[in-house]
Design a protein around this motif. Structure first.
Motif, PDB file in Angstrom:
ATOM      1  N   HIS A 127      39.639  36.596  30.556  1.00  0.00           N
ATOM      2  CA  HIS A 127      39.090  35.930  29.745  1.00  0.00           C
ATOM      3  C   HIS A 127      37.884  35.324  29.855  1.00  0.00           C
ATOM      4  O   HIS A 127      37.382  35.316  31.020  1.00  0.00           O
ATOM      5  N   GLU A 128      37.000  34.821  28.923  1.00  0.00           N
ATOM      6  CA  GLU A 128      35.688  34.500  29.018  1.00  0.00           C
ATOM      7  C   GLU A 128      35.856  32.995  29.665  1.00  0.00           C
ATOM      8  O   GLU A 128      37.023  32.378  29.592  1.00  0.00           O
ATOM      9  N   GLY A 129      34.825  32.558  30.562  1.00  0.00           N
ATOM     10  CA  GLY A 129      34.976  30.954  31.105  1.00  0.00           C
ATOM     11  C   GLY A 129      34.983  31.295  32.532  1.00  0.00           C
ATOM     12  O   GLY A 129      35.173  32.592  33.088  1.00  0.00           O
ATOM     13  N   ALA A 130      34.657  30.333  33.231  1.00  0.00           N
ATOM     14  CA  ALA A 130      34.847  30.249  34.757  1.00  0.00           C
ATOM     15  C   ALA A 130      36.053  30.689  35.311  1.00  0.00           C
ATOM     16  O   ALA A 130      37.039  30.175  35.049  1.00  0.00           O
ATOM     17  N   ALA A 131      35.985  32.007  36.005  1.00  0.00           N
ATOM     18  CA  ALA A 131      37.079  32.445  36.626  1.00  0.00           C
ATOM     19  C   ALA A 131      38.112  32.973  35.611  1.00  0.00           C
ATOM     20  O   ALA A 131      39.381  33.300  35.963  1.00  0.00           O
ATOM     21  N   GLY A 132      37.649  33.337  34.579  1.00  0.00           N
ATOM     22  CA  GLY A 132      38.601  33.868  33.285  1.00  0.00           C
ATOM     23  C   GLY A 132      39.429  32.686  32.858  1.00  0.00           C
ATOM     24  O   GLY A 132      40.432  32.807  32.246  1.00  0.00           O
TER      25      GLY A 132
ATOM     26  N   ILE B 224      31.801  23.460  50.796  1.00  0.00           N
ATOM     27  CA  ILE B 224      32.085  24.442  49.905  1.00  0.00           C
ATOM     28  C   ILE B 224      33.457  25.188  50.392  1.00  0.00           C
ATOM     29  O   ILE B 224      34.060  25.415  49.126  1.00  0.00           O
ATOM     30  N   ARG B 225      33.854  25.132  51.417  1.00  0.00           N
ATOM     31  CA  ARG B 225      35.122  25.780  51.662  1.00  0.00           C
ATOM     32  C   ARG B 225      36.051  24.749  51.249  1.00  0.00           C
ATOM     33  O   ARG B 225      37.216  25.153  50.719  1.00  0.00           O
ATOM     34  N   THR B 226      36.045  23.474  51.054  1.00  0.00           N
ATOM     35  CA  THR B 226      37.121  22.607  50.778  1.00  0.00           C
ATOM     36  C   THR B 226      37.020  22.778  49.103  1.00  0.00           C
ATOM     37  O   THR B 226      38.454  22.723  48.528  1.00  0.00           O
ATOM     38  N   VAL B 227      36.267  22.851  48.344  1.00  0.00           N
ATOM     39  CA  VAL B 227      36.113  22.941  47.032  1.00  0.00           C
ATOM     40  C   VAL B 227      36.955  24.234  46.528  1.00  0.00           C
ATOM     41  O   VAL B 227      37.708  24.334  45.745  1.00  0.00           O
TER      42      VAL B 227
ATOM     43  N   LEU C 212      33.462  23.941  35.166  1.00  0.00           N
ATOM     44  CA  LEU C 212      34.625  23.183  36.142  1.00  0.00           C
ATOM     45  C   LEU C 212      34.011  22.081  37.025  1.00  0.00           C
ATOM     46  O   LEU C 212      33.171  22.294  37.978  1.00  0.00           O
ATOM     47  N   PHE C 213      34.258  20.834  36.635  1.00  0.00           N
ATOM     48  CA  PHE C 213      33.856  19.779  37.403  1.00  0.00           C
ATOM     49  C   PHE C 213      34.585  19.521  38.704  1.00  0.00           C
ATOM     50  O   PHE C 213      35.877  19.290  38.456  1.00  0.00           O
ATOM     51  N   CYS C 214      34.018  19.243  39.741  1.00  0.00           N
ATOM     52  CA  CYS C 214      34.687  19.224  40.939  1.00  0.00           C
ATOM     53  C   CYS C 214      34.071  17.891  41.721  1.00  0.00           C
ATOM     54  O   CYS C 214      33.111  17.984  42.377  1.00  0.00           O
TER      55      CYS C 214
ATOM     56  N   TYR D  17      31.047  23.820  39.273  1.00  0.00           N
ATOM     57  CA  TYR D  17      31.614  25.346  39.372  1.00  0.00           C
ATOM     58  C   TYR D  17      31.524  26.219  38.171  1.00  0.00           C
ATOM     59  O   TYR D  17      32.154  25.760  37.091  1.00  0.00           O
ATOM     60  N   SER D  18      30.793  27.221  38.061  1.00  0.00           N
ATOM     61  CA  SER D  18      30.315  27.616  36.657  1.00  0.00           C
ATOM     62  C   SER D  18      30.471  29.102  36.547  1.00  0.00           C
ATOM     63  O   SER D  18      30.744  29.756  37.704  1.00  0.00           O
ATOM     64  N   ASP D  19      30.747  29.643  35.215  1.00  0.00           N
ATOM     65  CA  ASP D  19      30.704  31.217  35.130  1.00  0.00           C
ATOM     66  C   ASP D  19      29.420  31.872  35.362  1.00  0.00           C
ATOM     67  O   ASP D  19      29.421  32.901  35.438  1.00  0.00           O
ATOM     68  N   ASP D  20      28.430  30.777  35.427  1.00  0.00           N
ATOM     69  CA  ASP D  20      26.915  31.443  35.568  1.00  0.00           C
ATOM     70  C   ASP D  20      26.798  31.273  37.195  1.00  0.00           C
ATOM     71  O   ASP D  20      26.708  30.206  37.673  1.00  0.00           O
TER      72      ASP D  20
END
Length: 322
Positions: free
Chosen positions: A228-233, A195-198, A87-89, A99-102
């Motif tokens: 589900h698969e993926g960042a944060a499901g 980090i808190r803002t993102v 996920l691009f932030c 922000y990645s599922d890794d």
């Protein structure tokens, strides 16, 4: 097309279609009425330029429960999830956080701003995931009524507590999530404002509340509820979000669910003659009637008991039964 139905569902959004499909699966004659010319509600795919189609409102999938996918056999009806692995932030200028599922990839992104935040992130993610697991166990439970004083109600409450007795102290985590703001909750974990803002951004999606509003900490966990698969499901749906509702509608149709589009429904209060306290209506004015117009639209109208009395009547209510 049937002339009588056991259930009429107003609105063909994903919730209405899921309810209609389960009701039809249970053997009830079910009709779904939709105001627009397509089904889907906010989960629709529409043409925005000649030859180009995209999700128009809802844009990503997370909370469609795996049980619903299995029960309605959506995988066999064109439903396919593409995991949102990264996920691009954007942060402004040319900077961003991925922000990645890794976990290690996300840690590397956080480390550019704070080594402490990068180190603590796996513990934070695990803590939220464990809290989400508590809520997932309760999704298909019928809530108990804590104010009812009957043996049957006590047995239902005791049964619920016994089935989920292993939750234990993890239930206390929900107190912080349900009462704290996202900002306060994140500040207890992370030290860098970026980090808190993102992360706080995800607590503001669909809430109409700022990150300092009490209760928004729960939204952080809510967006991890997907299984589900993926960042944060989270995942994208091949064919856009309309592919979800189209698959659900096809599933319901196999069990006899009918859908009528271009069928707006309106509640119309009818005029009732003015009456004083001494008047006595010949019949009860409360009634429902269904009118079908020549254009195929459906209307529900009601005649409410609007009585204009000269004074407020004295009414004694019965005590509530226990």
């Amino acid at each position: 097309m049937a002339t009588a139905y056991d259930v009429i569902v107003i609105g063909s959004g994903h919730n209405g279609l899921v309810c209609g499909s389960y009701l039809a699966m249970a053997g009830l004659r079910t009709l779904v009425l939709e105001r627009r010319n397509i089904v889907g509600g906010a989960a629709v795919t529409e043409e925005f330029a000649p030859g180009f189609r995209a999700s128009r409102f809802s844009y990503v999938m997370s909370l469609l429960h795996p049980r619903i996918i299995r029960d309605l056999q959506l995988d066999s009806l064109g439903f396919e999830v593409l995991p949102a692995n990264d996920l691009f932030c954007p942060l402004g200028g040319d900077d961003y956080i991925l922000y990645s599922d890794d976990l290690q990839k996300t840690q590397a992104e956080f480390a550019r701003f704070s080594p402490h935040d990068a180190q603590i992130y796996p513990q934070f993610a695990r803590y939220l995931e464990e809290s989400a697991g508590v809520v997932r166990q309760l999704l298909f439970e019928t809530p108990v009524d804590p104010v009812r004083r009957s043996w049957a109600s006590f047995k239902r409450s005791a049964s619920l507590l016994w089935r989920h007795r292993r939750i234990g102290d993890r239930a206390y985590r929900m107190v912080d999530l349900l009462t704290q703001s996202a900002y306060d909750y994140l500040s207890a974990w992370f030290e860098h404002d970026t980090i808190r803002t993102v992360l706080a951004y995800y607590a503001s999606i669909g809430t109409f509340a700022g990150p300092r509003s009490p209760g928004t900490a729960y939204v952080l966990m809510h967006h991890l509820m997907g299984e589900h698969e993926g960042a944060a499901g989270w995942g994208f749906v091949r064919g856009g979000m309309g592919a979800i509702t189209a698959a659900i509608a096809r599933s319901g149709a196999r069990f006899g669910m009918e859908v009528i589009t271009d069928a707006p429904v309106a509640v119309q209060p009818a005029c009732v003659p003015r009456m004083d306290a001494s008047s006595r209506p010949a019949s009860s004015p409360a009634m429902w009637q269904r009118q079908r117009s020549t254009g195929g639209s459906s209307r529900l109208s009601t005649c409410p008991p609007n009585c204009c009395a000269r004074s407020i009547p004295s009414v004694r209510s019965r005590p509530l039964s226990r």
